[in-house]
Design a protein around this motif. Structure first.
Motif, PDB file in Angstrom:
ATOM      1  N   LYS A  37       0.955  -1.268   0.162  1.00 22.31           N
ATOM      2  CA  LYS A  37      -0.287  -0.111   0.013  1.00 22.31           C
ATOM      3  C   LYS A  37       0.845   1.260   0.142  1.00 22.31           C
ATOM      4  CE  LYS A  37      -3.769   2.418   2.304  1.00 22.31           C
ATOM      5  NZ  LYS A  37      -4.515   2.275   3.566  1.00 22.31           N
ATOM      6  N   GLU A  41       0.707   4.019  -3.086  1.00 30.05           N
ATOM      7  CA  GLU A  41       0.110   5.358  -2.954  1.00 30.05           C
ATOM      8  C   GLU A  41       1.369   6.264  -3.206  1.00 30.05           C
ATOM      9  OE1 GLU A  41      -1.687   6.148   0.689  1.00 30.05           O
ATOM     10  OE2 GLU A  41      -3.181   4.469   0.443  1.00 30.05           O
ATOM     11  N   LYS A 141       6.012  10.195   2.205  1.00 34.81           N
ATOM     12  CA  LYS A 141       4.627   9.569   2.056  1.00 34.81           C
ATOM     13  C   LYS A 141       4.742   8.183   2.467  1.00 34.81           C
ATOM     14  CE  LYS A 141       0.592   9.098   0.133  1.00 34.81           C
ATOM     15  NZ  LYS A 141      -0.590   9.872   0.841  1.00 34.81           N
ATOM     16  N   VAL A 145       2.154   6.439   5.495  1.00 33.89           N
ATOM     17  CA  VAL A 145       1.326   5.633   5.073  1.00 33.89           C
ATOM     18  C   VAL A 145       1.419   4.151   6.002  1.00 33.89           C
ATOM     19  CG1 VAL A 145       0.678   3.537   3.450  1.00 33.89           C
ATOM     20  CG2 VAL A 145       0.829   6.090   2.548  1.00 33.89           C
TER      21      VAL A 145
END
Length: 152
Positions: A37, A41, A141, A145
């Motif tokens: 994930k 992303e 990022k 996450v």
């Protein structure tokens, strides 16, 4: 509770509570899903930076080569070619946890001419610039996450 034993024996021994062991096992099972994930992303961040760093459109050329123009003249049709900026693609996450960001089938073969240069063209390392300028945001990022998925 750790125990320390003298020379010739075990230096330290630890036992872990069964609850902690089961929670670590659950975390291990979720690790691949969480990392996939995070990569999924974060990949568009690099794709956007790559698009921004790709050299601008040029109106001087139709981006075809002499042999292609001759073939078009024979067949009577006009072949159009995508610009690199319009052909940036992001793959899904593969079995190793990697996502590919790059140019599509129509333009990938032209990229190295711009990136590395030719005898008649100075190198323009735009991919390297895109990597350098997006690295910090990309890592941030991924980190956010992973933190949010772990509940930290």
């Amino acid at each position: 509770m750790p125990k320390i034993v003298g020379i010739g024996g075990v230096l330290m021994s630890f036992s872990i509570d069964d609850n902690i062991t089961s929670e670590l096992q659950k975390l291990g099972n979720k690790a691949k899903r969480i990392s996939n994930k995070a990569v999924r992303e974060s990949a568009p961040i690099f794709a956007e930076e790559l698009k921004a760093q790709t050299p601008p459109y040029e109106n001087v050329s139709d981006r075809s080569w002499k042999a292609q123009r001759q073939m078009d003249k024979k067949t009577g049709k006009k072949t159009t070619f995508k610009h690199m900026k319009d052909d940036i693609q992001v793959s899904g996450v593969d079995q190793y946890g990697h996502a590919n960001v790059g140019f599509g089938e129509d333009t990938y073969w032209r990229v190295h001419f711009v990136e590395l240069g030719t005898v008649n063209q100075k190198a323009n390392p735009f991919i390297e610039r895109a990597i350098d300028s997006s690295k910090e945001e990309y890592e941030s990022k991924i980190s956010s996450v992973i933190r949010s998925e772990l509940g930290l």
